[in-house]
Design a protein around this motif. Structure first.
Motif, PDB file in Angstrom:
ATOM      1  N   HIS A   1     -20.323   6.823  -5.488  1.00  0.00           N
ATOM      2  CA  HIS A   1     -21.135   7.182  -4.316  1.00  0.00           C
ATOM      3  C   HIS A   1     -20.573   8.398  -3.580  1.00  0.00           C
TER       4      HIS A   1
ATOM      5  N   GLU B   1       0.836  -1.213   0.000  1.00  0.00           N
ATOM      6  CA  GLU B   1       0.000   0.000   0.000  1.00  0.00           C
ATOM      7  C   GLU B   1       0.868   1.258   0.000  1.00  0.00           C
TER       8      GLU B   1
ATOM      9  N   ARG C   1       2.104   1.793  -3.477  1.00  0.00           N
ATOM     10  CA  ARG C   1       1.010   2.250  -4.346  1.00  0.00           C
ATOM     11  C   ARG C   1       0.652   3.707  -4.073  1.00  0.00           C
ATOM     12  N   ALA C   2       0.786   4.128  -2.809  1.00  0.00           N
ATOM     13  CA  ALA C   2       0.480   5.522  -2.481  1.00  0.00           C
ATOM     14  C   ALA C   2       1.439   6.472  -3.190  1.00  0.00           C
TER      15      ALA C   2
ATOM     16  N   LEU D   1     -13.952   6.518 -11.119  1.00  0.00           N
ATOM     17  CA  LEU D   1     -14.257   7.353  -9.959  1.00  0.00           C
ATOM     18  C   LEU D   1     -15.217   6.587  -9.063  1.00  0.00           C
ATOM     19  N   PHE D   2     -15.273   6.983  -7.773  1.00  0.00           N
ATOM     20  CA  PHE D   2     -16.183   6.297  -6.858  1.00  0.00           C
ATOM     21  C   PHE D   2     -17.554   6.965  -6.977  1.00  0.00           C
TER      22      PHE D   2
ATOM     23  N   ARG E   1      -7.526  13.298  -8.571  1.00  0.00           N
ATOM     24  CA  ARG E   1      -7.593  12.378  -7.437  1.00  0.00           C
ATOM     25  C   ARG E   1      -6.252  11.677  -7.224  1.00  0.00           C
ATOM     26  N   ALA E   2      -5.655  11.252  -8.339  1.00  0.00           N
ATOM     27  CA  ALA E   2      -4.360  10.583  -8.218  1.00  0.00           C
ATOM     28  C   ALA E   2      -3.295  11.559  -7.715  1.00  0.00           C
TER      29      ALA E   2
ATOM     30  N   LYS F   1      -3.390  10.022   6.337  1.00  0.00           N
ATOM     31  CA  LYS F   1      -3.746  10.587   7.646  1.00  0.00           C
ATOM     32  C   LYS F   1      -3.636  12.113   7.651  1.00  0.00           C
TER      33      LYS F   1
ATOM     34  N   TRP G   1      -7.523   9.072   4.692  1.00  0.00           N
ATOM     35  CA  TRP G   1      -7.483   7.762   5.345  1.00  0.00           C
ATOM     36  C   TRP G   1      -6.179   7.022   5.128  1.00  0.00           C
ATOM     37  N   VAL G   2      -5.485   7.297   4.036  1.00  0.00           N
ATOM     38  CA  VAL G   2      -4.227   6.589   3.802  1.00  0.00           C
ATOM     39  C   VAL G   2      -3.054   7.416   4.321  1.00  0.00           C
TER      40      VAL G   2
ATOM     41  N   MET H   1      -2.644  12.410  -3.886  1.00  0.00           N
ATOM     42  CA  MET H   1      -1.773  11.571  -3.057  1.00  0.00           C
ATOM     43  C   MET H   1      -0.321  12.020  -3.179  1.00  0.00           C
TER      44      MET H   1
ATOM     45  N   LEU I   1     -10.624  11.343  -0.096  1.00  0.00           N
ATOM     46  CA  LEU I   1     -10.745  10.051   0.605  1.00  0.00           C
ATOM     47  C   LEU I   1      -9.386   9.437   0.949  1.00  0.00           C
ATOM     48  N   ALA I   2      -8.572   9.253  -0.092  1.00  0.00           N
ATOM     49  CA  ALA I   2      -7.291   8.586   0.146  1.00  0.00           C
ATOM     50  C   ALA I   2      -6.325   9.430   0.990  1.00  0.00           C
TER      51      ALA I   2
END
Lengths: 423, 244
Positions: free
Chosen positions: B95, B77, B80-81, B92-93, B153-154, B111, B108-109, B157, B104-105
Motif C-alpha cells: 500500500h 525492537e 531488530r532495528a 514489501l508493503f 529498505r533494510a 525518528k 517512525w522508528v 535503517m 517508513l521505518a
C-alpha cells in the motif's frame, strides 16, 4: 424434436430467419401490451385457454428461429448469448417480459395516474390510486417526529453543521494530516455530540429544552445511525486486534465480548438497555434513554465489525508482519502503518455490509418508545383520522431507506476504487 | 581477534514436538560474510529468523551485538532495528510507494526528519539502481526490482548486520543476477552478512565462511576455499555434487 428442425437457421439464411423471428416476438409483445394497457384481446377468435398461451408460443417460435451459435451480427449474438441460449431460457425471458408488462399499468395507475396529492385531509383521497396527500400532510412528522414545528430549524442547522464538520478532514493542511484519524475518531464525535446536544436538545443559550422522547422521524434515524457508525468502527477494531493478541487476558476478554454480543438479538439488547439497565444504576444517576440506546447498538454492532476486521487481518500474509518487525517496528507502529491500512482496505465491502445492516436495524428502537422514520409510520398508521394508508407509508419509507443505503453502498464502492493498489 | 557480533551457544529450537535446530553453536565476527546452505527443511531459515527473534528459541543463548535475546528482552525492537532482513518473498508493503517503503521505518522508528529520511532512501535506492522507480508501487515492479527495493529498505535503517533469507529463490534466472550484484557490492562495502542461499557462485565470490546444515544441525563449517576444495563430511560432498 423433428418438427422443430425446419425452424433451425444456418449461417446462410440467418438473415431471413432473424427477421421472421423478430417479427414473431414483436407480435407476441404487441399482443401482451395491448392486452395489458388497452384491455383489447387481439386473439379473441381463439378458444379460451389458447388465448393466454398464444403470445408465449409465438414468442418461443420467434426466439427459436433466431437462435444460432455465431451469426456475426453483434446484437443478435449478444441476445443469443445472454437470454436466448436454449428453449428454457427463452421461456424464462418471455415470462419475465410479459409479467413486467402485465404489472406495469396497474402499478403506474396506482402510484401516479390515479393518485391524489392535493388537499390536506383524508377526504381529498377519493380516487382508486395512492393517497400521497397522507405523506404530504405527515411529512414533517416523518422527518422530525414529535419535535415542535417552530424549532425544526434547530435540527436542520445542527445537521448542516455536523455535515460541514465532517468535510473538515478534506481541507486539513498537509502537516495536520497525521491527526486525521484522531480527529474523526475522537474530536469529531465529541463536537457533533455537543452540537446536537446544545442545538437539538436545547436548554441553554435561550433555546427551549426538547426532551429526546419528542425526537423522531428521519432525523432520529440519522442521529442514531451517525453515532453508532462512528463509535462502533474503532471499538470493533480494538476487539479485532484484541482477539488476535498474544496476551491471554486481552484475548479471552475480546472473545467473550464478541461471542456475547453476537449471540443475543438486538431487540433484547435494546429492551434491556431501556428497562433493566436503569434498575442497576444509583438513584441520582440519570442517563437519557436515547444515549442508552445508542450505546447498546454501538456495543452490539462493534462485535460484528470486529469479526469483519479480523477477517481482513487474517487474510494478510505473515510476511507483512515479519517485514514490519524486522524493521524494528513495535506492535502499535506495525499495526498502524503496515497491517491496518491493508486490512481495512480489504474489508471495505464487509464493513459497508455491517453499516447498511445497522442503518436498517434502527427502526427496532421503536420497542423502547423512540419513533424514528418507520416508528413514526407505525404511529401515523393507527391515527384514527388517517386509517388505511399503511401501503403509501411503507412505500415512502422503503424509498427513503433505499436512497440512504444506496448512497452508502455507492460511497463504499468509491472508497474501494480509491484505495485499490496492486499487490 | 575481535569480539563476535553474533554469538549463538548450544541453541535448540522446537516446533511443537519437532526439533528444528539442534545444538547450534555459531560465532560471527563483525564485517564477516557467512553463507548458509543446505537442503530445504534443514533449518537454515529458522536459524537466521532466530537471530532477530522472528522465531523464539527454547534453549541456549543468542547474543546479538552484546544483547542477549530471550523472553526478558524488553526492547527487542531496538535490536531488530540494528539487524536488517531481506526475505524470499520480498515482503514489501503493497500500500506504500517504493520511497515510502524505505522511509517508513527511519521516520517512525528512528525518528529521523522526513527530508533526511527521503534523501537517505533515494541514496540507497540509487545504490541498487532503482531510484527512478521511487514513486511507483511495489505491484508495478518486477521481482528483481522489488527484491532490490527490499534490500534498500533494510539498508535505510543503517543496520550493523544484514540477514538474507533465500533472497533469489523466488526470482527468474535473469533477475537473480541483478539482485546478487547488489548484494556483492554491499558485501564489498564491509557489511556483516549472513546469507541463506543456494547460489554457490555468490558464496565463492564473497563469503568468508560457508556453513552447511542438515536436519537442524551444523554439519560443516569451513572457510570458503576449504569448503569447496575438500569438504569433510559425506553429506556435504553429496550436496555439493548435486548443486554444482
Amino acid at each position: 424434436m423433428q418438427t422443430f428442425n425446419f425452424l433451425k437457421p444456418n449461417r446462410d439464411n440467418i438473415k431471413n430467419y432473424s427477421i421472421i423471428g423478430s417479427i414473431l416476438v414483436l407480435v407476441s409483445l404487441i399482443d401482451v401490451i395491448s392486452n395489458a394497457f388497452l384491455k383489447i384481446n387481439l386473439t379473441f377468435f381463439l378458444p379460451g385457454s389458447l388465448t393466454y398461451l398464444f403470445p408465449l408460443i409465438l414468442g418461443l417460435m420467434g426466439l427459436n428461429m433466431m437462435r444460432i451459435d455465431y451469426s456475426g451480427n453483434k446484437t443478435l449474438d449478444l441476445l443469443n448469448k445472454n437470454i436466448n441460449t436454449n428453449n428454457f431460457n427463452a421461456l424464462l425471458t418471455l415470462l419475465i417480459l410479459f409479467s413486467v408488462i402485465k404489472v406495469l399499468p396497474q402499478s403506474l395507475s396506482w402510484m401516479i395516474l390515479d393518485a391524489t396529492i392535493s388537499g390536506d385531509s383524508k377526504d381529498a383521497c377519493t380516487g382508486t390510486g395512492a393517497c400521497w396527500t397522507y405523506i404530504k400532510v405527515w411529512f414533517r412528522r416523518f422527518m422530525y417526529g414529535m419535535y415542535p414545528n417552530e424549532f425544526h430549524w434547530r435540527i436542520n442547522t445542527a445537521f448542516i453543521l455536523v455535515i460541514a464538520l465532517g468535510f473538515v478532514g478534506y481541507f486539513m493542511k498537509e502537516n495536520l494530516k497525521k491527526y486525521l484519524a484522531l480527529y474523526y475518531v475522537i474530536i469529531y464525535p465529541v463536537i457533533a455530540y455537543l452540537v446536537i446536544y446544545y442545538l437539538i436538545s436545547g436548554g441553554s443559550f435561550g433555546l427551549q429544552w426538547v426532551e429526546t422522547g419528542a425526537w423522531g422521524g428521519l432525523s432520529l434515524t440519522f442521529i442514531v445511525s451517525f453515532f453508532c457508525l462512528i463509535f462502533c468502527f474503532p471499538l470493533g477494531m480494538i476487539f479485532a486486534l484484541g482477539r488476535r493478541s498474544n496476551l491471554p487476558a486481552i484475548k479471552y476478554i475480546s472473545i467473550c465480548y464478541i461471542e456475547f454480543w453476537r449471540g443475543v438479538p438486538l431487540i433484547t439488547v435494546l429492551f434491556m438497555s431501556s428497562v433493566m439497565f436503569p434498575m442497576f444504576l444509583p438513584e441520582d444517576f440519570f442517563m437519557d434513554k436515547l444515549v442508552r440506546v445508542i450505546i447498546a447498538i454501538t456495543l452490539f454492532e462493534a462485535a460484528y465489525c470486529a469479526e469483519v476486521i479480523r477477517g481482513g487481518l487474517q487474510s494478510l500474509p505473515r510476511g507483512q508482519y515479519d517485514a514490519a518487525k524486522s524493521l524494528g517496528m513495535g506492535y502499535w507502529k506495525m499495526h498502524i502503518f503496515v497491517i491496518l491500512p491493508q486490512a481495512l482496505k480489504l474489508v471495505i465491502p464487509g464493513i459497508a455490509n455491517t453499516f447498511l445492516a445497522l442503518v436498517k436495524d434502527t427502526p427496532l428502537i421503536f420497542v423502547v418508545g423512540l419513533a424514528e422514520l418507520a416508528g413514526m409510520l407505525a404511529l401515523a398508521k393507527t391515527n384514527p383520522k388517517w386509517l388505511g394508508f399503511a401501503m403509501e407509508g411503507y412505500i415512502f419509507a422503503s424509498i427513503v431507506f433505499w436512497i440512504i443505503c444506496y448512497a452508502m453502498s455507492k460511497y463504499s464502492y468509491n472508497l474501494e476504487a480509491k484505495y485499490k493498489t496492486e499487490r | 581477534m575481535s569480539d563476535p557480533i553474533i554469538k549463538i551457544q548450544n541453541m535448540n529450537k522446537w516446533f511443537g514436538d519437532f526439533q528444528v535446530l539442534k545444538n547450534i553453536n555459531l560465532e560471527v565476527e563483525a564485517n564477516k560474510k557467512i553463507v548458509v546452505c543446505g537442503p530445504s527443511g534443514s533449518g537454515k531459515s529458522t536459524l537466521i529468523r532466530c537471530i532477530n527473534r522472528l522465531e523464539e528459541h527454547q534453549e541456549g543463548d543468542i547474543i546479538v551485538d552484546g544483547n542477549e535475546l530471550s523472553e526478558k528482552t524488553k526492547d527487542i525492537e531496538k535490536i531488530r532495528a540494528e539487524v536488517g532482513m531481506v526475505f524470499q518473498q520480498f515482503n514489501l508493503f503493497p500500500h506504500l510507494s517504493i520511497l515510502d517503503n524505505c522511509t517508513l521505518a527511519p521516520i517512525w522508528v528512528k525518528k529521523m526528519p522526513k527530508k533526511e529520511a527521503q534523501e537517505l532512501a533515494l541514496d540507497q535506492l540509487k545504490k541498487v539502481q532503482i531510484d527512478d522507480q521511487a514513486n511507483k508501487f511495489p505491484g508495478q515492479l518486477s521481482g528483481g526490482q522489488q527484491q532490490r527495493c527490499a534490500i534498500a529498505r533494510a539498508l535505510c535503517m543503517q543496520p550493523k548486520i544484514m540477514l538474507f533469507d533465500e533472497p533469489t529463490s523466488a526470482l527468474d534466472p535473469e533477475m537473480i543476477k541483478e539482485v546478487l550484484d547488489a548484494m556483492v557490492s554491499l558485501a564489498k562495502g564491509g557489511m556483516t552478512m549472513i546469507v541463506v542461499t543456494h547460489e554457490m557462485g555468490f558464496a565463492k565470490e564473497v563469503a568468508d565462511e560457508v556453513i552447511f546444515m542438515d536436519e537442524g544441525m551444523i554439519v560443516e563449517k569451513a572457510e570458503t576455499k576449504e569448503f569447496f576444495a575438500n569438504p569433510k563430511s559425506d553429506r556435504t560432498k553429496l550436496f555439493l555434487s548435486q548443486i554444482l
